[in-house]
Structure formats: C-alpha cells, structure tokens
Enzyme design. Sequence first.
Site, PDB file in Angstrom:
ATOM      1  N   ASP A   1       9.401   2.834  -0.380  1.00  0.00           N
ATOM      2  CA  ASP A   1       8.369   3.511   0.397  1.00  0.00           C
ATOM      3  C   ASP A   1       8.599   3.156   1.859  1.00  0.00           C
ATOM      4  OD1 ASP A   1       6.175   4.533   1.628  1.00  0.00           O
ATOM      5  OD2 ASP A   1       4.686   3.568   0.330  1.00  0.00           O
TER       6      ASP A   1
ATOM      7  N   LYS B   1       4.529   9.322   8.607  1.00  0.00           N
ATOM      8  CA  LYS B   1       4.349   8.738   9.939  1.00  0.00           C
ATOM      9  C   LYS B   1       5.369   9.232  10.980  1.00  0.00           C
ATOM     10  CE  LYS B   1       1.297   5.250   8.251  1.00  0.00           C
ATOM     11  NZ  LYS B   1       1.274   4.425   7.057  1.00  0.00           N
TER      12      LYS B   1
ATOM     13  N   TYR C   1       0.849  -1.181   0.000  1.00  0.00           N
ATOM     14  CA  TYR C   1       0.000   0.000   0.000  1.00  0.00           C
ATOM     15  C   TYR C   1       0.884   1.229   0.000  1.00  0.00           C
ATOM     16  CZ  TYR C   1      -3.372   3.487   1.662  1.00  0.00           C
ATOM     17  OH  TYR C   1      -4.170   4.607   1.804  1.00  0.00           O
TER      18      TYR C   1
HETATM   19  C1  PLP Z   1       0.637   4.856   5.717  1.00  0.00           C
HETATM   20  C2  PLP Z   1       1.354   4.572   4.473  1.00  0.00           C
HETATM   21  C3  PLP Z   1       1.219   5.395   3.338  1.00  0.00           C
HETATM   22  C4  PLP Z   1       0.218   6.512   3.259  1.00  0.00           C
HETATM   23  O1  PLP Z   1       0.459   7.517   4.171  1.00  0.00           O
HETATM   24  P1  PLP Z   1      -0.740   8.531   4.544  1.00  0.00           P
HETATM   25  O2  PLP Z   1      -0.088   9.517   5.436  1.00  0.00           O
HETATM   26  O3  PLP Z   1      -1.789   7.693   5.209  1.00  0.00           O
HETATM   27  O4  PLP Z   1      -1.238   9.107   3.279  1.00  0.00           O
HETATM   28  C5  PLP Z   1       2.016   5.144   2.244  1.00  0.00           C
HETATM   29  N1  PLP Z   1       2.896   4.129   2.247  1.00  0.00           N
HETATM   30  C6  PLP Z   1       3.043   3.311   3.304  1.00  0.00           C
HETATM   31  C7  PLP Z   1       4.048   2.226   3.261  1.00  0.00           C
HETATM   32  C8  PLP Z   1       2.268   3.497   4.445  1.00  0.00           C
HETATM   33  O5  PLP Z   1       2.394   2.661   5.470  1.00  0.00           O
END
Ligand code: PLP
Length: 430
Positions: free
Chosen positions: A240, A268, A145
């Site tokens: 990511d 995060k 994701y």
């Molecule tokens: C949480 C997450 C996202 C998206 O971040 P948001 O701040 O919710 O838009 C993208 N990539 C990874 C791996 C994530 O865990």
Amino acid sequence: MLTVEKSKNAFSEALKSIPGSVNSPVRAFGAVGGDPLFIESGHGCYLNDIDGNRYIDYVLSWGPLILGHLDKSVVKALKEVLKKGTSFGAPTELETHLAQLVKDAMPSIEKIRMVNSGTEATMSAIRLARGYTRRDIVIKFDGCYHGHVDGLLVQAGSGATTLGVPTSPGVPEDYVKNTLTMPYNNLDIVKEVCREKGESVACIIIEAVAGNMGVIPPKKGYLKGLREIADKYGIVLIFDEVMTGFRVSHGGVQALQKVTPDLTTLGKVIGGGLPVGAYGGKAEIMDCISPTGPVYQAGTLSGNPMAMASGIATLEKLKKRGVYTKLERNSKRLAEGLKRSAEEAGIPTYHTRVGSMMCTFFSEGEVTDYESAKKCDTERYASYFHGMLEKGVYLAPSQFEAAFISTVHSEEDIDATIAASCQVMKTLKK
Ligand SMILES: *Cc1c(COP(=O)(O)O)cnc(C)c1O
C-alpha cells in the site's frame, strides 16, 4: 495568541450540518484538543485560515500536495480540461498518459486501474487478490491504515496474532473473520502463521513504510522476508503505497528497498490534490478484473479528466532531475533541526524519516511498531502542536501522523520552523 474567531464561528455553524464539523475525522482536533481551523486558501507551502493567519503547511492535504498549493502547471492543466468537459464516462487519452507515468516510475506495475480514493484502491486490490487466488484470508499489520475498508478496520490483541476483531462498530465480525492482523516489523510471526495457514492466505497487505502510526520504516530485510513468504505460499503481496508512492522516492518504497510487490495501491500524490486512487501490478493478476476477467470493479467518475490532468502535471514535474535530491536535502535539514530542538530542551523524542515524510515521536524509546508507538506521550504532543500553531507552523493534529514537505518549502521556511520548534520544546513540561 492567535485570533481564530471566524474559525470558531464557522465551526459552530458547520456542527449543525456536518458530524463533528468535518468530512474526515482526523481533521477535527480530537487528538490535540481545540477546534479545527477553517481554511481560506493555500499558496505554495503556506496555508491561510479564514481569520487571516498564515501557517507553514506540513500536512499538505495529508500528503498529496508534494508540489505545494496551486502549483502553476497543475493549475494550467486544470484550466485546459475545463475548456473541454469535466467528465465523460468514456475513455480519454489522459488516463493512458497517467497510467504510463506511473508505470515508468514503478516497473512492478504492468497494468493499472484508476479509482477515486486510496480506500477504493485497497478495497479493490484485496478483492482482486482474493479472486485471483481463490482464497479468503488477508494478512494485515497492526497500526497500518489502508483506508476505511470494512475488512481492514481491524486491530490485533496486544502483540499476539489474533483473529480479527473489528475496530469500528458497524463492521460485522463476519466481515473481518478472514483478516489476520499481526505486529509490524516482526517476520517470525508471519512465518509461524503461514506455516499453518499459508495455503489459505490470499494476500499480505502492508504499508511498506508505515505512515499512519507516525512514520515507521521497515526493519532491514523485513519486506524482503515478506516477499519470500509470499512466494513460498503463492500469496499476493500488496504494497500500500498510497502515502509513500512518489513521496519517499520517485519509485516509492519498492524502489528504495528493491523489493517487488505483486500489486501496489496508490493515491494521494498521483492525484496532485484531486481525488484519485489506483491499483496496479502484474498483468496476469490485473487481467482478472472486469471487463477482461471475472472480478468486478467499476466507478462512475474513475479516471476523471480533472483528476487525471492534475496527476499528470504533478508526475511530469516530479520526473525532472534533482527534484527528489532537493526534497531529500530539505527533509534532512528539517528532521535534524527538529531533533536538535528536542535535545536542546531535554525533551525525550524519537525521530524517523524516509524521504520527505517524517515524524517526531514524543517517546523515551525506539518506535518500531504499533505497540511502541502507542507508548508516546500524546499530551506532550498536543502541547507541542498548539505551540507550533501559535508560531505559524501547521503540523498534523495527531501524534500518529507524518509531517510532509513539498518541493516549495524553502530553506528559510524550514529554518523558521526549526527556530519555532526550539522555542516551543523549551516550554513543554518535563
Ligand atoms: C491515506 C491512505 C489510504 C486511504 O486513502 P483515502 O484516499 O483517504 O481513501 C490508504 N492507505 C494509506 C497507506 C494511506 O496513507
């Protein structure tokens, strides 16, 4: 039984104005049944709902709160900012400070741009990779994701490589026709696809440790293999690390695995609980974004002083010696205890952990990709989740999420959690 009357009322009230009562779908208890709890406050590793129940929190706002709720230095930093102003739309030194802290921890990042969420970070990184390479195709992996970016909301057909099919209505086929998805942890398929299409691929984006289909670590040599493929065809490799950055180690997965991506996306933890995302990497690539280059990307509130201050306070604290050693020790204690609790009760589970993120899969076999993750007994997870909630432990309301611990979860909190798990596992139907 928990008393959750006020939450129930708040839920029906919210439903009148907010779809599903939530501003992000996974907060609803859709995957486990029941209604979401409404939260009053958080202190350290504890979460308090509006009925006055207290839980040990392993969600931590889905990862950002690595220092726990209301960390003293984060609160202090925010108070300082409030004396000066909440947003200027002009540069502040705070932005440079946070940029430096990130760069110090992740040497692959020579330049970095702040945005407001992880989604924005991945969306922008992909645009940049496409602009830089002048190619269109994006390779992503099943079950990874990357936020709700149109072109990344794609799932593959079972096992095989397929052209992108949108996962969500509202995403036109045209938007995803340049997204190729393939199974996680399978290098041969990537090689095969690139043999044919490699010269047209702009980027490979991957959760270097997958955290959004439960926690699935990369197999040995997998990330290194992706690096080699990317080098061979001039593809931009994007890690990511929105979830894993400053989480699995100070330098993220790239430090643990000693593989250098071209671009990294973050979010995060680097916001310490405020809305922040970022993307960064090789200067040569980063200089293609506006105003230095032609690839457009902007944001009214990007680099917001409150968010920067919270991020700085968090990263400064994470630099201190011994922080990750303690996190590692406590994470290991919890993961081993949870595994033992399942074994003693005779419940088949598969456990994964990288640093302070971990997962208990209710699975008979190993979980190494999306296909194997989907074989989990999600009903059993739902029973486990509700059992743990009754005992004052707040886990993610879905099998396919990580459990996180913070620097303020004590051994006592962890042992209480393991004890609860031992009791709950025994109540699960075989
Ligand atoms: C949480 C997450 C996202 C998206 O971040 P948001 O701040 O919710 O838009 C993208 N990539 C990874 C791996 C994530 O865990």
